[in-house]
Design a protein around this motif. Structure first.
Motif, PDB file in Angstrom:
ATOM      1  N   SER A 106       0.805  -1.216   0.000  1.00 13.84           N
ATOM      2  CA  SER A 106       0.000   0.000   0.000  1.00 13.84           C
ATOM      3  C   SER A 106       0.841   1.270   0.000  1.00 13.84           C
ATOM      4  N   GLY A 107       2.061   1.179   0.514  1.00 17.54           N
ATOM      5  CA  GLY A 107       2.907   2.360   0.610  1.00 17.54           C
ATOM      6  C   GLY A 107       2.846   3.008   1.984  1.00 17.54           C
ATOM      7  N   VAL A 108       1.966   2.495   2.840  1.00 11.02           N
ATOM      8  CA  VAL A 108       1.880   3.035   4.204  1.00 11.02           C
ATOM      9  C   VAL A 108       3.009   2.423   5.022  1.00 11.02           C
ATOM     10  N   ASN A 109       3.596   3.236   5.909  1.00 12.47           N
ATOM     11  CA  ASN A 109       4.739   2.733   6.683  1.00 12.47           C
ATOM     12  C   ASN A 109       4.382   1.485   7.472  1.00 12.47           C
ATOM     13  N   ILE A 110       5.351   0.610   7.555  1.00 16.86           N
ATOM     14  CA  ILE A 110       5.135  -0.677   8.207  1.00 16.86           C
ATOM     15  C   ILE A 110       4.844  -0.483   9.699  1.00 16.86           C
ATOM     16  N   LEU A 114       5.620  -5.058  13.494  1.00 19.96           N
ATOM     17  CA  LEU A 114       5.768  -6.169  12.558  1.00 19.96           C
ATOM     18  C   LEU A 114       7.239  -6.541  12.385  1.00 19.96           C
ATOM     19  N   TYR A 116      10.294  -8.051  10.475  1.00 24.50           N
ATOM     20  CA  TYR A 116      10.698  -8.370   9.121  1.00 24.50           C
ATOM     21  C   TYR A 116      10.892  -9.873   8.973  1.00 24.50           C
ATOM     22  N   ASP A 183      -0.756  -6.600   7.099  1.00 32.37           N
ATOM     23  CA  ASP A 183      -1.442  -5.378   6.730  1.00 32.37           C
ATOM     24  C   ASP A 183      -0.633  -4.700   5.631  1.00 32.37           C
ATOM     25  N   ILE A 184      -1.004  -5.001   4.383  1.00 33.32           N
ATOM     26  CA  ILE A 184      -0.179  -4.472   3.293  1.00 33.32           C
ATOM     27  C   ILE A 184      -0.799  -3.210   2.718  1.00 33.32           C
TER      28      ILE A 184
ATOM     29  N   MET B   1       2.517  -0.977   4.684  1.00 28.48           N
ATOM     30  CA  MET B   1       3.817  -1.529   4.296  1.00 28.48           C
ATOM     31  C   MET B   1       4.331  -0.798   3.055  1.00 28.48           C
ATOM     32  N   THR B   2       5.590  -0.442   3.055  1.00 31.72           N
ATOM     33  CA  THR B   2       6.154   0.229   1.876  1.00 31.72           C
ATOM     34  C   THR B   2       6.950  -0.776   1.047  1.00 31.72           C
ATOM     35  N   LYS B   3       7.284  -0.346  -0.174  1.00 29.21           N
ATOM     36  CA  LYS B   3       8.053  -1.255  -1.028  1.00 29.21           C
ATOM     37  C   LYS B   3       9.435  -1.522  -0.430  1.00 29.21           C
ATOM     38  N   ASP B   5      10.044  -1.794   2.768  1.00 26.66           N
ATOM     39  CA  ASP B   5       9.841  -2.850   3.776  1.00 26.66           C
ATOM     40  C   ASP B   5       9.858  -4.218   3.108  1.00 26.66           C
ATOM     41  N   LYS B   8      13.280  -5.260   2.028  1.00 26.92           N
ATOM     42  CA  LYS B   8      14.082  -5.755   3.159  1.00 26.92           C
ATOM     43  C   LYS B   8      13.660  -7.172   3.526  1.00 26.92           C
ATOM     44  N   ALA B   9      12.350  -7.406   3.497  1.00 28.89           N
ATOM     45  CA  ALA B   9      11.852  -8.735   3.860  1.00 28.89           C
ATOM     46  C   ALA B   9      12.282  -9.772   2.820  1.00 28.89           C
ATOM     47  N   ASP B 235       0.470   1.576  -7.072  1.00 29.43           N
ATOM     48  CA  ASP B 235       0.455   0.264  -6.435  1.00 29.43           C
ATOM     49  C   ASP B 235      -0.942  -0.343  -6.320  1.00 29.43           C
ATOM     50  N   THR B 236      -1.947   0.465  -6.463  1.00 28.51           N
ATOM     51  CA  THR B 236      -3.293  -0.089  -6.313  1.00 28.51           C
ATOM     52  C   THR B 236      -3.684  -0.924  -7.532  1.00 28.51           C
TER      53      THR B 236
END
Lengths: 184, 328
Positions: A106-110, A114, A116, A183-184, B1-3, B5, B8-9, B235-236
């Protein structure tokens, strides 16, 4: 020389271990670093730093997957270098791979809570459920940051096939992570 | 979650996965030609033995040995152990030179390794250039090329390339060509004229084979997508697909791509490019399109019911006759 023998040389503190590693995996380490840095000298430096790091890690470590172990060190060193240079020096391969991964999130901060590690485990599980060819393509693109044309040549596929496979995998990964409660 | 993140995963995935990506060798099926050659060799062996009056047992032993070797070679090959990359001389011209430069931009072949020449009408000659390829030994190869425009296609997006000493022209596309709206996409690519719609599926459902005519003509379908529909980076784009249509563009050597409309109003196609072209429908247009899709689904369900009705009639007839035959 077999990987186990190279690791033995490290344990014996024999410097030939580095020569043998360079002979067998030097190009691989260089390509991992260069895919991210896109700079010959920086990448060469990363390779040398990789050997030093391996020298310091073995012993006590005895890696089961030696090439992967080397790649991970090279990649981490390259990412640190990017962090260090930071300003306007990001390579297109990394940027492109990152942009594509943006499709899955989504681009929202993790969420700070959570881990990794949990996410990495979920991604590994997802990849193991895929066809071997497809998961290799995914890893080559998003772990090694190889460009599409290189992957296509390596896999004996057309670039468009590779693109389509990655496209489908990103879709499936998004669905899988959602299903798994991330939660992506 | 960002790209970042996610990146990194991905970095932390199981080492075995990375190892297998390092060591992976693509599977290569044994070529028909090899089987043919082996069969021919066997025929010669049989023939020669018969002519020279050899003992039939010797002949069979020899056959067993030959077949055994053949099987082991095949197994070795299908396991990928003997995989070798295609040599430079075996490659077709677009595989040798998958990218060319024109006006400072990089264009990539649309028919890598397939040797599909463009049959689209060629426009003016734009430039004479030199293309470079790399042999496996890293030797550099070069060839003179002539760059042409394609009728109704913006040369900033796609060009036709003629290689010196080779017949025909090949389409090459600029992978970084971007547009701001669907209208610009249509006019730059000549999409309406070169695309053909094929099989389709609703969401992740089964593919409806040979029912492309139910989609109506291209113009009807494309009328739902307005020219001012904006380019969407985003991204949507990877929500559930409402409909996925298989698209081809045979004139420029492209087949088996997709044109998707997603449940969040995103329209997307990977017809020309590695990075799909993505646009966003307005809410009103998307509502109309959803209704259209619902009516399509109804049509298909009706035709399926009719088909099953017809086949159930046949089954009934069979059922009334079969017991008589069995019990007599």
């Amino acid at each position: 020389m077999e990987d186990a023998s190279i690791i033995e040389l490290f344990w014996e503190r024999n410097q030939q271990a580095i020569e043998e590693t360079d002979k067998k995996y030097g190009k691989l380490c260089f390509s991992v670093a260069n895919n991210l840095l896109n700079n010959f000298h920086d990448s060469q430096e990363c390779v040398s730093d990789t050997y030093l790091a391996v020298w310091n890690k073995i012993p006590p470590t005895r890696p089961n997957h030696y090439p992967a172990f080397l790649c991970r060190i090279s990649k981490n060193l390259a990412l640190k270098k990017i962090e260090y240079h930071r300003a306007n020096k990001r390579d297109s391969n990394l940027t492109l791979s990152l942009d594509e991964l943006g499709d899955c999130v989504s681009g929202v901060n993790i969420d700070a809570q959570l881990s990794y590690k949990q996410l990495s485990v979920a991604i590994s599980t997802f990849l193991y459920s895929q066809k071997e060819r497809d998961r290799v393509i995914f890893i080559r693109r998003y772990w090694f940051c190889d460009d599409i044309s290189y992957i296509a040549k390596r896999m004996g596929l057309t670039e468009n096939n590779v693109t389509l496979i990655l496209f489908r995998m990103r879709q499936s990964l998004r669905k899988y992570l959602t299903k798994e409660g991330f939660d992506i | 979650m960002t790209k970042e993140d996610l990146f990194k995963a991905v970095d932390g995935v199981d080492l075995k996965l990375i190892d297998s990506a390092v060591n992976y060798k693509p599977h290569q099926k044994i070529k028909l030609a090899i089987v043919g050659t082996a069969a021919a060799v066997l025929l010669v062996v049989f023939g020669t033995a018969l002519v020279t009056g050899e003992n039939i047992n010797n002949l069979l032993n020899l056959t067993r040995t030959t077949t055994g070797q053949q099987i082991s070679n095949e197994a070795e090959t299908t396991m990928g152990v003997t995989y070798t990359e295609q040599s430079w001389d075996e490659k077709n011209i677009t595989a040798k030179f998958p990218t060319v430069f024109y006006a400072g931009k990089e264009y990539s072949t649309l028919s890598y390794a397939e040797d599909k020449k463009t049959t689209k009408k060629i426009g003016n000659i734009l430039s004479e250039e030199v293309a470079y390829g790399t042999r496996p030994s890293t030797e550099e190869e070069s060839i003179k090329i002539s760059v042409y425009s394609l009728e109704n296609v913006a040369p900033e997006f796609m060009i036709a390339v003629k290689f010196e000493g080779h017949d025909g022209l090949y389409a090459y596309a600029n992978g970084s060509f971007k547009v701001s709206s669907f209208g610009e996409f249509l006019s730059s690519t000549d999409f309406v004229n070169i695309v053909s719609f094929g099989d389709f599926s609703f969401g992740t459902g089964e593919i409806e084979h040979n029912k492309g005519e139910l989609l109506g003509d291209k113009a009807t379908l494309l009328s739902f997508f307005k020219d001012d529909m904006p380019w969407c980076e985003d991204d949507t784009a990877f929500a559930e697909a409402l409909i996925e249509i298989r698209v081809d563009a045979p004139e420029i050597g492209i087949s088996n791509r997709v044109f998707d409309v997603f449940a969040n109003g995103i329209v997307q196609t990977n017809l020309f490019n590695h990075v799909p072209y993505t646009f966003k429908m307005s809410e009103d247009d998307f509502k109309r399109f959803k209704n259209y899709i619902s009516s399509l689904k109804e049509k298909i369900t009706e035709s399926e019911i009719n088909n099953s009705f017809e086949s159930s009639e046949i089954t009934t007839q069979v059922e009334t006759t079969v017991p008589l035959i069995v019990w007599e």
